[in-house]
Design a protein around this motif. Sequence first.
Motif, short mmCIF file in Angstrom:
data_model
loop_
_atom_site.label_atom_id
_atom_site.label_comp_id
_atom_site.label_asym_id
_atom_site.label_seq_id
_atom_site.Cartn_x
_atom_site.Cartn_y
_atom_site.Cartn_z
N PHE A 65 1.28 -1.50 0.34
CA PHE A 65 -0.06 0.06 -0.01
C PHE A 65 1.05 1.38 -0.17
CE2 PHE A 65 -4.28 -2.45 1.85
CZ PHE A 65 -4.55 -1.83 0.42
N ILE A 66 1.96 1.59 0.39
CA ILE A 66 3.01 2.17 0.44
C ILE A 66 3.40 2.35 -0.50
CG2 ILE A 66 5.27 3.06 1.40
CD1 ILE A 66 4.72 1.54 3.96
N MET A 67 4.19 1.34 -1.69
CA MET A 67 4.64 1.65 -2.64
C MET A 67 3.19 2.26 -3.93
SD MET A 67 5.98 -0.94 -5.08
CE MET A 67 7.02 -0.55 -6.57
N MET A 68 2.24 2.06 -3.64
CA MET A 68 0.55 2.27 -4.42
C MET A 68 0.65 3.99 -4.60
SD MET A 68 -3.19 1.02 -4.33
CE MET A 68 -3.60 1.83 -2.71
N GLY A 69 0.85 4.22 -3.15
CA GLY A 69 0.65 5.62 -2.78
C GLY A 69 1.29 6.76 -3.58
N LEU A 70 2.57 6.04 -3.32
CA LEU A 70 4.23 6.84 -3.58
C LEU A 70 3.48 7.27 -5.05
CD1 LEU A 70 6.83 4.85 -1.16
CD2 LEU A 70 5.91 7.51 -1.39
N ILE A 71 3.65 6.28 -5.99
CA ILE A 71 3.38 5.68 -7.55
C ILE A 71 1.94 6.64 -7.53
CG2 ILE A 71 2.86 4.38 -9.45
CD1 ILE A 71 3.91 2.00 -7.84
N LEU A 72 1.15 6.59 -6.92
CA LEU A 72 0.26 7.86 -7.03
C LEU A 72 0.46 9.29 -7.06
CD1 LEU A 72 -3.11 5.67 -6.04
CD2 LEU A 72 -2.22 6.41 -8.46
N GLU A 73 1.17 9.06 -5.58
CA GLU A 73 1.64 10.53 -4.77
C GLU A 73 2.19 11.25 -6.60
OE1 GLU A 73 5.62 12.31 -3.06
OE2 GLU A 73 5.17 10.61 -2.85
N LYS A 74 2.83 10.20 -7.64
CA LYS A 74 4.38 11.26 -8.90
C LYS A 74 3.15 11.15 -10.13
CE LYS A 74 7.78 12.02 -6.71
NZ LYS A 74 8.67 12.80 -6.82
N SER A 75 2.43 10.27 -10.17
CA SER A 75 0.99 10.36 -11.44
C SER A 75 0.55 11.27 -11.54
CB SER A 75 0.35 9.26 -11.02
OG SER A 75 -0.72 9.67 -10.21
N LEU A 263 4.80 7.63 -15.67
CA LEU A 263 5.53 6.60 -15.68
C LEU A 263 6.65 5.95 -16.41
CD1 LEU A 263 5.57 4.04 -13.98
CD2 LEU A 263 4.55 2.42 -16.53
N SER A 264 8.34 6.63 -15.54
CA SER A 264 9.39 6.62 -15.67
C SER A 264 10.68 6.12 -15.03
CB SER A 264 9.72 8.19 -15.99
OG SER A 264 9.57 8.98 -14.23
N LYS A 265 11.55 5.56 -15.64
CA LYS A 265 12.55 4.73 -14.78
C LYS A 265 12.39 5.27 -13.13
CE LYS A 265 17.04 2.77 -15.02
NZ LYS A 265 18.35 2.47 -15.77
N LYS A 269 11.75 4.27 -9.62
CA LYS A 269 13.53 3.71 -8.44
C LYS A 269 13.27 4.66 -7.25
CE LYS A 269 17.97 5.22 -7.78
NZ LYS A 269 19.11 5.56 -8.27
N TYR A 270 12.10 5.97 -7.24
CA TYR A 270 12.49 7.19 -6.01
C TYR A 270 10.86 5.44 -5.43
CZ TYR A 270 8.90 10.39 -3.78
OH TYR A 270 8.33 10.05 -3.09
N ALA A 271 9.54 5.06 -6.17
CA ALA A 271 9.04 4.52 -5.20
C ALA A 271 9.34 3.43 -4.92
CB ALA A 271 7.69 4.20 -6.23
#
Length: 427
Positions: A65-75, A263-265, A269-271
């Motif tokens: 869930f942390i990773m899901m949130g971090l991905i959406l943070e940068k989306s 979506l990028s490398k 990496k950040y997530a």
Amino acid sequence: MIALIMFLVALALLLFGIPVAFAFGAVAMIFAFFTPDVGFEVFNILPFRIYGIMSNSTLMAVPLFIMMGLILEKSGMAEKLLLSMSSLFKGVRGGLGVSVVLVGAILAASTGIVSASVVMMSVIALPLMLKAGYNKSLAGGTIASSGTLGQIIPPSIILIVLGDVMSVSVGELFMGAVLPGLVLVGLYIVYILIRAFINKEDAPALVSEEKVSVFELLYAIIPPLLLMVAVLGSIFAGIASPTESAAFGVLGGFILATINKTLSKKMVKYALYETMKLSGMIFMILIGATAFSLVFNELGGTDLILEFFSEDIGDVWVFIAIAMLSIFILGFFIDFIEISFIIVPILVPVMHAFGIDPIWFAILIALNLQASFLTPPFGLSLFFLKGAAKDSITTMQIYKGVIPFILLQLVALALVILFPDLVFAFI
């Protein structure tokens, strides 16, 4: 008495800024060494406890869930949501504040990470609110409190941790938190609208010539709502466990990032890095707390507390009042993770002794812990907001702004205590 001294020493170390995991671990080792009846033999079981933590399928949902949130943070999803939502309330006094609360609720149900939500809202919403002429304290309080909705609206890291600590179904906790979370959102919105009505200068109507089409509005709102429904709906329907739905949520986050062309490398990496860092912190605290609880229980601390509440006091409502007040006061000084791993396990045996429903009690604790993010001087949301806002708002303005929202959280807590059916409506 040695157990109580041990507990107070651990709290003192936390107040001096010692890292949580090391504070609890060190206190456990020191008191075990200097107490002949305990000794280091008490830690013989610690490797088995740690292995149990590592293999716990429920806790596996935390990093996902942390990773899901971090991905959406940068989306870029939050920015589109806020701009589109604010267009719905254009011309309404307090409308921008209402849109911030609604976007905060959607982000809470999509990401569940307070730091990400508060920073995103600070960067995106605060300049808009200040440009529109909003009172700085109201703007800061609205953003900080809306960003913390992720602690009660599922999927919530707090609820996952409480589910494991209290040995209750995380799925049922998620379902039980839905209505209390919506009640809190409603209280926030009513407060903003009433304040805007009483003092027009605090929350003026948003005037903008930009027009957002229905298609743009739906394009901004529907994807995160679909992800929210898919993740939570699969849990509520019994199709997937919280861990499985969290994995699906990560996949959904990647899909949304692809749709938004973000979506990028570098983003991946950040997530991954932040997920590893945050998850490592949580699990290190859990290991330190486990060592602490072993020595604390060996010293008779849990038995002493159980005897105090069940025999010396003997009233369930006094226990609930003391428990809620203690958690609220501790929330001024220490984080929700420490309270969840140290204080809650002490309360669980007393809860069972009084026959209190664990789902209802867990939701009360979650609502109470949410306030810890806003209570000065160490409320994490206040630091996130100040860090992102820089000089556009002062610390005292932030403190002043969150006070009404803390009171509203206490109102929500009182409503759930008085009306337990709010928890069981969807279970």
